[in-house]
Design an enzyme around this catalytic site. Sequence first.
Site, mmCIF file in Angstrom:
data_model
loop_
_atom_site.group_PDB
_atom_site.id
_atom_site.type_symbol
_atom_site.label_atom_id
_atom_site.label_comp_id
_atom_site.label_asym_id
_atom_site.label_seq_id
_atom_site.Cartn_x
_atom_site.Cartn_y
_atom_site.Cartn_z
ATOM 1 N N LYS A 220 -77.807 85.200 -27.551
ATOM 2 C CA LYS A 220 -79.118 84.682 -27.662
ATOM 3 C C LYS A 220 -79.667 84.479 -26.205
ATOM 4 O O LYS A 220 -78.919 83.526 -25.406
ATOM 5 C CB LYS A 220 -79.028 83.507 -28.512
ATOM 6 C CG LYS A 220 -80.309 82.799 -28.588
ATOM 7 C CD LYS A 220 -81.463 83.621 -29.236
ATOM 8 C CE LYS A 220 -81.103 83.527 -30.836
ATOM 9 N NZ LYS A 220 -82.139 84.099 -31.455
ATOM 10 N N HIS A 347 -80.376 89.464 -39.868
ATOM 11 C CA HIS A 347 -80.687 88.506 -39.014
ATOM 12 C C HIS A 347 -80.001 86.960 -39.904
ATOM 13 O O HIS A 347 -79.701 86.917 -40.920
ATOM 14 C CB HIS A 347 -82.199 88.115 -39.192
ATOM 15 C CG HIS A 347 -82.502 86.753 -38.621
ATOM 16 N ND1 HIS A 347 -82.962 85.826 -39.275
ATOM 17 C CD2 HIS A 347 -82.523 86.335 -37.243
ATOM 18 C CE1 HIS A 347 -83.415 84.655 -38.612
ATOM 19 N NE2 HIS A 347 -83.159 85.025 -37.203
#
Length: 453
Positions: A220, A347
């Site tokens: 991330k 996701h």
Amino acid sequence: MDGQDGVERAGVGQGGAEGVRRSEAQRVAEVRLTPVLISDPPLLNVQGVHQPYTPRLVVEVVTADGATGVGETYGDTKYLELARPYADALVGHDIADLNGLFTLVNRIGVEDSRVDESVAVGGLRGVQTADKLRLSVLSAFEVACLDALGKVQGVPVHTLLGGKVRDSVEYSAYLFYRWAEHPGGAGEKDGWGAALDPAGIVEQARRFVREHGFRSFKLKGGVLPPEREVAAIRALAEAFPGHPLRLDPNGGWTPATSLDVAAELADVLEYLEDPAPGTPAMAEVSRGTAVPLATNMCVTTFPEIREAFLTDAVQVVLCDHHYWGGLRNTRELAAICRVFGVGLSMHSNTHLGISLAAMTHVAATVPNLDYACDSHYPWQTEDVITTRHTFHGGHLPVSDAPGLGVHLDREALARLHRRWLDDDGTLRDRDDAAAMRRAPGHADWTTPVLPRW
């Protein structure tokens, strides 16, 4: 609709008895909504940092003959305010009438909730609208109905979706820049240290491999200047040669910065996820690089597909049944991707074991699942199911038990619901920017305007 224990219920006599009446036994007799707060580590992203606890909503659908199905979705106030009238409307509905769930949700408007129909705000999932909120609420009810229907018929959810094409589903290690603990020592301790440089990210990845056997890694990004995140990916490539690597800055970069990063990491990236904000910017990046671009921000509804696919803005879509309105819509998305030659991954949000079970069932039925799926689950130390999911070699086995194959831990559910009841409202809506402001030196933090770099 409030029970004495704080759990919200809709039942016969409260919500009517509309719906398809093919079987009295499988009509919905009661719906239970249980908002909870679950512990969340201090994971960093482009907007700020995760709060010590995050809201989730557990949905239970109980049929006239006593079969109970469970679902899960976001638990923020805006979702809960839509779920309440929807729970009332669902009473009397046949759990097998899955198409009818969409008819019901379309009747829920501002007169039934406090959601502003005109709202369109940015976030980690792209532009958010009332219609998107409805789909995220519907997703939990659809999963609950499928779980109940599977139990009634004695078959797993994947059978109801057409049958599994794989016996296990691969997941990817989800790596985050993070602090060792929340500001002021708030929240639960998870035993992980800080990860704020390449060495910390590599050590985090090694632990994920030791404990879960993951074979691919997603970082991330959007947290540190791009050159520092490039260095982290390079460190991962050196530590795990040949393993698939992904980087997701959540639209934090300009097209120019995105192209620079793509050029520097072209030899090691499996894909670059949402480097720039919005479909036009992604299309600009796509024209300048051969690195596949993935998204869970540009393409989150069917109307968004056309522009993204026709402009070749994305080559990989990360599906999410919470976004798309359930498991069957996820399969429809997969079919469209297959037609256009667009890759498919999955996701993740900060979810519990109910959602992970649902993700695994639908992933097992999709022939063109081209990449390992995302999951926050290894970061979560709390759950509402009796037996936690266990990864083996980065994979989860696909359950063949009736329904989802999970069972609610009533004691854990009650404890996490009590935490929600005891909260003063501070944590009932996720706000990563507000959490960031509580950290020393970040009192003036505001949600960055994207692109950030």
